[in-house]
Motif scaffolding. Structure first.
Motif, PDB file in Angstrom:
ATOM      1  N   LEU A  88       0.831  -1.198   0.000  1.00  0.00           N
ATOM      2  CA  LEU A  88       0.000   0.000   0.000  1.00  0.00           C
ATOM      3  C   LEU A  88       0.871   1.255   0.000  1.00  0.00           C
ATOM      4  O   LEU A  88       0.616   2.205  -0.732  1.00  0.00           O
ATOM      5  N   MET A  89       1.936   1.243   0.801  1.00  0.00           N
ATOM      6  CA  MET A  89       2.810   2.410   0.847  1.00  0.00           C
ATOM      7  C   MET A  89       3.587   2.593  -0.457  1.00  0.00           C
ATOM      8  O   MET A  89       3.995   3.701  -0.794  1.00  0.00           O
ATOM      9  N   SER A  90       3.814   1.523  -1.190  1.00  0.00           N
ATOM     10  CA  SER A  90       4.570   1.649  -2.434  1.00  0.00           C
ATOM     11  C   SER A  90       3.732   2.261  -3.550  1.00  0.00           C
ATOM     12  O   SER A  90       4.269   2.846  -4.485  1.00  0.00           O
ATOM     13  N   LEU A  91       2.411   2.134  -3.458  1.00  0.00           N
ATOM     14  CA  LEU A  91       1.544   2.571  -4.541  1.00  0.00           C
ATOM     15  C   LEU A  91       0.817   3.876  -4.252  1.00  0.00           C
ATOM     16  O   LEU A  91       0.362   4.546  -5.165  1.00  0.00           O
ATOM     17  N   SER A  92       0.690   4.238  -2.992  1.00  0.00           N
ATOM     18  CA  SER A  92      -0.009   5.468  -2.640  1.00  0.00           C
ATOM     19  C   SER A  92       0.787   6.679  -3.124  1.00  0.00           C
ATOM     20  O   SER A  92       1.985   6.776  -2.891  1.00  0.00           O
ATOM     21  N   LYS A  93       0.105   7.578  -3.803  1.00  0.00           N
ATOM     22  CA  LYS A  93       0.741   8.803  -4.283  1.00  0.00           C
ATOM     23  C   LYS A  93      -0.069   9.991  -3.783  1.00  0.00           C
ATOM     24  O   LYS A  93      -0.922  10.528  -4.483  1.00  0.00           O
ATOM     25  N   HIS A  94       0.185  10.343  -2.563  1.00  0.00           N
ATOM     26  CA  HIS A  94      -0.491  11.488  -1.961  1.00  0.00           C
ATOM     27  C   HIS A  94       0.509  12.195  -1.053  1.00  0.00           C
ATOM     28  O   HIS A  94       1.290  11.545  -0.362  1.00  0.00           O
ATOM     29  N   PRO A  95       0.503  13.527  -1.039  1.00  0.00           N
ATOM     30  CA  PRO A  95       1.495  14.259  -0.234  1.00  0.00           C
ATOM     31  C   PRO A  95       1.361  14.071   1.262  1.00  0.00           C
ATOM     32  O   PRO A  95       2.229  14.503   2.011  1.00  0.00           O
ATOM     33  N   ASN A  96       0.284  13.400   1.714  1.00  0.00           N
ATOM     34  CA  ASN A  96       0.104  13.187   3.150  1.00  0.00           C
ATOM     35  C   ASN A  96       0.024  11.712   3.528  1.00  0.00           C
ATOM     36  O   ASN A  96      -0.511  11.363   4.587  1.00  0.00           O
ATOM     37  N   VAL A  97       0.540  10.835   2.664  1.00  0.00           N
ATOM     38  CA  VAL A  97       0.606   9.397   2.960  1.00  0.00           C
ATOM     39  C   VAL A  97       2.035   8.936   2.740  1.00  0.00           C
ATOM     40  O   VAL A  97       2.617   9.184   1.671  1.00  0.00           O
ATOM     41  N   LEU A  98       2.625   8.288   3.733  1.00  0.00           N
ATOM     42  CA  LEU A  98       3.993   7.808   3.631  1.00  0.00           C
ATOM     43  C   LEU A  98       4.109   6.777   2.514  1.00  0.00           C
ATOM     44  O   LEU A  98       3.288   5.867   2.410  1.00  0.00           O
ATOM     45  N   ARG A  99       5.143   6.924   1.684  1.00  0.00           N
ATOM     46  CA  ARG A  99       5.316   6.029   0.542  1.00  0.00           C
ATOM     47  C   ARG A  99       6.665   5.330   0.590  1.00  0.00           C
ATOM     48  O   ARG A  99       7.674   5.932   0.935  1.00  0.00           O
ATOM     49  N   VAL A 100       6.673   4.059   0.237  1.00  0.00           N
ATOM     50  CA  VAL A 100       7.917   3.308   0.108  1.00  0.00           C
ATOM     51  C   VAL A 100       8.704   3.865  -1.075  1.00  0.00           C
ATOM     52  O   VAL A 100       8.163   4.049  -2.165  1.00  0.00           O
ATOM     53  N   ARG A 101      10.003   4.136  -0.864  1.00  0.00           N
ATOM     54  CA  ARG A 101      10.853   4.693  -1.911  1.00  0.00           C
ATOM     55  C   ARG A 101      11.744   3.637  -2.552  1.00  0.00           C
ATOM     56  O   ARG A 101      12.297   3.836  -3.626  1.00  0.00           O
ATOM     57  N   GLY A 102      11.919   2.519  -1.878  1.00  0.00           N
ATOM     58  CA  GLY A 102      12.737   1.437  -2.402  1.00  0.00           C
ATOM     59  C   GLY A 102      12.659   0.262  -1.435  1.00  0.00           C
ATOM     60  O   GLY A 102      12.385   0.445  -0.249  1.00  0.00           O
TER      61      GLY A 102
END
Length: 355
Positions: A88-102
């Motif tokens: 979920l974190m790898s695919l979420s693209k929102h400025p207020n949701v933590l995202r996996v970078r690698g």
């Protein structure tokens, strides 16, 4: 283990409201990172301060957080939760949701690269700067950004299920991100949850409410799993009845009280007493004048609208964002200034000789 490393297999449809990611993705190669000192610890993981080195020789190294999980130490059944969180974190693209970078595997250890949130969580900031509760403008600034991220999850069919100050991460620029998506879940189907016995009200717990395993059931928009952190749990979740994204709104209201009062309501009650009070007692309310700071009537009414026992009467995240209380929230830069001012105040009061 291969399933863990394929983070893109989780959700193939585009997310509603996704935006262009202003923070670049990092690589999935361990040799592109330099590990620094540990900055956080979990039962089966360590978070390190790290540096990502882009391939181009002229590119500036980027500080990041690197979460290293020992899969051999994970509790039984939790691997699937981990997959859900990272995917979920790898695919979420929102400025207020933590995202996996690698991410990558090294033996039995999973490495997850994340944006480095230098200020820590809202709970961290509160504990060292506002132990008795935050000023209303600061609370509103944090909550508005968290609500934006929460609305993004909800419109895409997910519930967070563990909204609290410790899961609202703050960066140096005042950005607030929803983190810890480990118990977030889709609303399109019911699944089995995983037992994780806990005795402390501040620890997230997951209990299976079905006495015997059953096949996966299609149940649009509702879930039954007992998931979250007790102090922040909605009454319907504690009662074991079906719930939906409105359970997050209850937790959001409790988080508002936590930030205003310095701790969540009933946080010092024994576990079983706490659960019965959540279900049977009147919802907690905001004391506008009894704390360190004074709060507006609009803030009190906003909290009360979230903490309604009947889930159908709670506002949605989208509706809350349209209220004057949140429309008038200050930008993240105000949060930066407020934290810096409090740091200066604390340093001066703790070292009076510097005056």
């Amino acid at each position: 283990m291969a399933a863990v490393s394929r983070l893109s297999d989780f959700h193939t449809a585009p997310f509603i409201g996704a935006v262009k990611d202003e923070w670049q993705l990092f690589s999935d190669r361990s040799e592109d990172y330099t590990l620094g000192p540990p900055i956080g610890f979990g039962s089966s993981s360590i978070v390190y301060h790290a540096t990502y080195h882009p391939k181009g020789s002229q590119d500036t190294p980027i500080p990041c957080a690197l979460k290293v999980l020992d899969l051999d130490k994970l509790p039984p059944g939790s691997l699937r939760l981990l997959q859900r969180e990272t995917q979920l974190m790898s695919l979420s693209k929102h400025p207020n949701v933590l995202r996996v970078r690698g991410s990558w595997m090294n033996g039995h250890k999973l490495h997850i690269a994340l944006r480095l949130m230098n200020a820590g969580s809202a709970a961290d900031v509160m504990n060292y700067a506002w132990p008795g509760g935050m000023e209303e403008d600061v609370v509103r600034c944090i909550l508005k950004q968290a609500l934006e991220g929460l609305n993004y999850l909800h419109v895409n069919g997910f519930i967070h299920r563990d909204i609290k100050a410790a899961n609202l991460l703050i960066d140096d620029d005042g950005t607030v991100l929803l983190g810890d998506l480990g118990v977030a879940a889709p609303l399109i189907e019911e699944d089995h949850s995983y037992v994780n016995e806990a005795s402390k009200a501040s620890r997230a717990v997951i209990f299976d409410l079905d006495s015997e395993p059953a096949p996966r059931r299609s149940r649009v928009g509702k879930r039954r799993s007992f998931v979250g952190t007790p102090c922040w749990m909605a009454p319907e979740l504690v009662s074991g009845i079906q719930y939906d994204s409105s359970a997050d709104i209850w937790s959001f209201g409790i988080t508002a009280l936590e930030l205003a009062q310095g701790r969540a309501p009933r946080s010092r009650e024994p576990f079983r007493t706490l659960l019965s009070h959540i279900v049977e007692a009147a919802p907690p309310t905001l004391d506008r004048d009894g704390g360190v700071h004074k709060y507006s009537r609009a803030f009190k009414e906003t909290v009360e609208s979230c903490l309604v026992k009947d889930p159908s009467l709670r506002p949605t995240a989208a509706q809350l964002l349209q209220t004057p209380f949140f429309r008038n929230a200050k930008k993240g830069s105000h949060l930066v200034g407020a934290i810096l001012r409090m740091h200066l105040f604390l340093s001066l009061t703790s070292c009076p000789d510097s005056l």
